[in-house]
Motif scaffolding. Structure first.
Motif, PDB file in Angstrom:
ATOM      1  N   THR A   1       0.671  -1.175   0.051  1.00 21.27           N
ATOM      2  CA  THR A   1       0.132  -0.076   0.093  1.00 21.27           C
ATOM      3  C   THR A   1       1.005   1.194   0.076  1.00 21.27           C
ATOM      4  O   THR A   1       2.093   1.119   0.021  1.00 21.27           O
TER       5      THR A   1
ATOM      6  N   ASN B   1      -0.263   3.675   4.865  1.00 22.93           N
ATOM      7  CA  ASN B   1      -1.607   2.731   4.501  1.00 22.93           C
ATOM      8  C   ASN B   1      -2.862   3.522   4.813  1.00 22.93           C
ATOM      9  O   ASN B   1      -3.787   3.512   5.658  1.00 22.93           O
TER      10      ASN B   1
ATOM     11  N   ASP C   1      -5.419   4.183   3.320  1.00 21.70           N
ATOM     12  CA  ASP C   1      -6.623   3.709   3.015  1.00 21.70           C
ATOM     13  C   ASP C   1      -7.179   2.535   3.726  1.00 21.70           C
ATOM     14  O   ASP C   1      -8.407   1.917   3.642  1.00 21.70           O
ATOM     15  N   GLY C   2      -6.164   2.276   4.900  1.00 23.98           N
ATOM     16  CA  GLY C   2      -6.685   1.241   5.953  1.00 23.98           C
ATOM     17  C   GLY C   2      -6.753  -0.181   5.361  1.00 23.98           C
ATOM     18  O   GLY C   2      -7.625  -0.863   5.733  1.00 23.98           O
TER      19      GLY C   2
ATOM     20  N   ALA D   1      -6.700  -3.928   5.189  1.00 26.08           N
ATOM     21  CA  ALA D   1      -6.324  -4.857   6.245  1.00 26.08           C
ATOM     22  C   ALA D   1      -6.302  -6.083   6.112  1.00 26.08           C
ATOM     23  O   ALA D   1      -5.959  -6.969   6.394  1.00 26.08           O
TER      24      ALA D   1
ATOM     25  N   ASP E   1     -10.623  -6.176   1.267  1.00 26.43           N
ATOM     26  CA  ASP E   1     -10.601  -4.771   1.237  1.00 26.43           C
ATOM     27  C   ASP E   1     -10.129  -4.232  -0.143  1.00 26.43           C
ATOM     28  O   ASP E   1     -10.733  -3.021  -0.517  1.00 26.43           O
TER      29      ASP E   1
END
Length: 277
Positions: free
Chosen positions: A141, A145, A147-148, A150, A154
């Protein structure tokens, strides 16, 4: 017999003993010298010396091996003055096609057994390829990160720009296998021809995420952030290496392969994030 005659006789006897001892010592010394000379001659016989390696070794290798193989190439050149290791890094399928098409190369290191089979099926490999490391996928990413991301799921968010390797390339085939294991469908903004190209899209902020190898995430340093996902365990790739049948520099090529598979080679490769086979 007079006293003078007895004294003369004893003197002659001792002289004879001394002469005999000296002759024996001389003979022994001569024998030792001969043995020593023979041993020296045997040890320095040209046939016993390892042949000196020279010339260029051309290695076709999967793009994900770039950093570790470049380091091993420098180690090889230092150990064998007069040699040079040149690399052609790229997608394993393209490299295999080049080899079967007649491109001159000494060594092929692929990112999957499937792409190596292209070369072995064409009978362009000398002997049986050996797996020297394995590699696992990771999500790359943007730094931090934002955009989170995980999980693998996602990446199916339509607001995210995701890049994958082409499915004909080992990293793309592995990514598809992981997606299938998770029951997910993903439409990327682009399919790239090798793992470095996919990663570069994220590094240049042209994509939000890419599914690449752990080794590539590690090599990128702080340019990207890695996110592990459990489905990657279902898509681990074996990396085989082989000497090629028409290798222009077969002896030096064999020595390079030995370095890759040695303890030193294993240290460099695992340090880059590869997994022991």
């Amino acid at each position: 017999m007079t006293r003078s005659a007895r004294r003369t006789r004893r003197t002659l006897q001792w002289t004879g003993v001394a002469v005999a001892a000296l002759l024996a010592l001389s003979a022994c010394s001569s024998s030792d010298d001969s043995s020593s000379d023979a041993a020296t001659a045997s040890a320095s016989a040209p046939g016993d010396a390892a042949p000196e390696l020279s010339g260029t070794v051309t290695v076709f290798a999967a793009a994900s091996l770039k950093e570790s193989f470049t380091a091993l190439g420098a180690t090889f050149e230092k150990a064998h003055p007069g040699t040079k290791v040149t690399f052609n890094f790229g997608g394993s399928d393209s490299l295999a096609a080049g080899i079967t098409g007649g491109a001159p190369a000494d060594v092929f290191a692929a990112a999957s057994a499937k792409t190596m089979a292209i070369v072995t099926d064409a009978k362009d490999a000398a002997g049986t390829p050996a797996t020297f490391v394995r590699n696992q996928l990771e999500i790359a990413t943007l730094p931090g990160n934002p955009d989170g991301v995980a999980t693998l799921k996602d990446l199916t968010d339509s607001d995210l720009k995701v890049v994958l390797c082409d499915r004909t390339v080992p990293c793309g085939a592995a990514a598809q296998k992981a997606l299938d294991a998770a029951g997910l469908e993903l439409t990327p903004v682009s399919y790239e021809q090798d793992v470095k190209s996919a990663l570069t899209k994220v590094e240049l902020k042209e994509a939000d995420a890419a599914v690449v190898y752990k080794t590539d995430v590690k090599a990128a340093g702080d340019k990207v952030e890695g996110v592990e996902f459990p489905e990657s365990a279902d898509a681990v790739n074996d990396y085989p290496i082989t000497l090629l049948k028409n290798a222009p520099n077969a002896e030096a090529a064999k020595a390079f392969i030995e370095l890759v598979r040695s303890a030193e080679g294993r240290r460099v490769l695992t340090g880059a994030g590869f997994i022991k086979p």
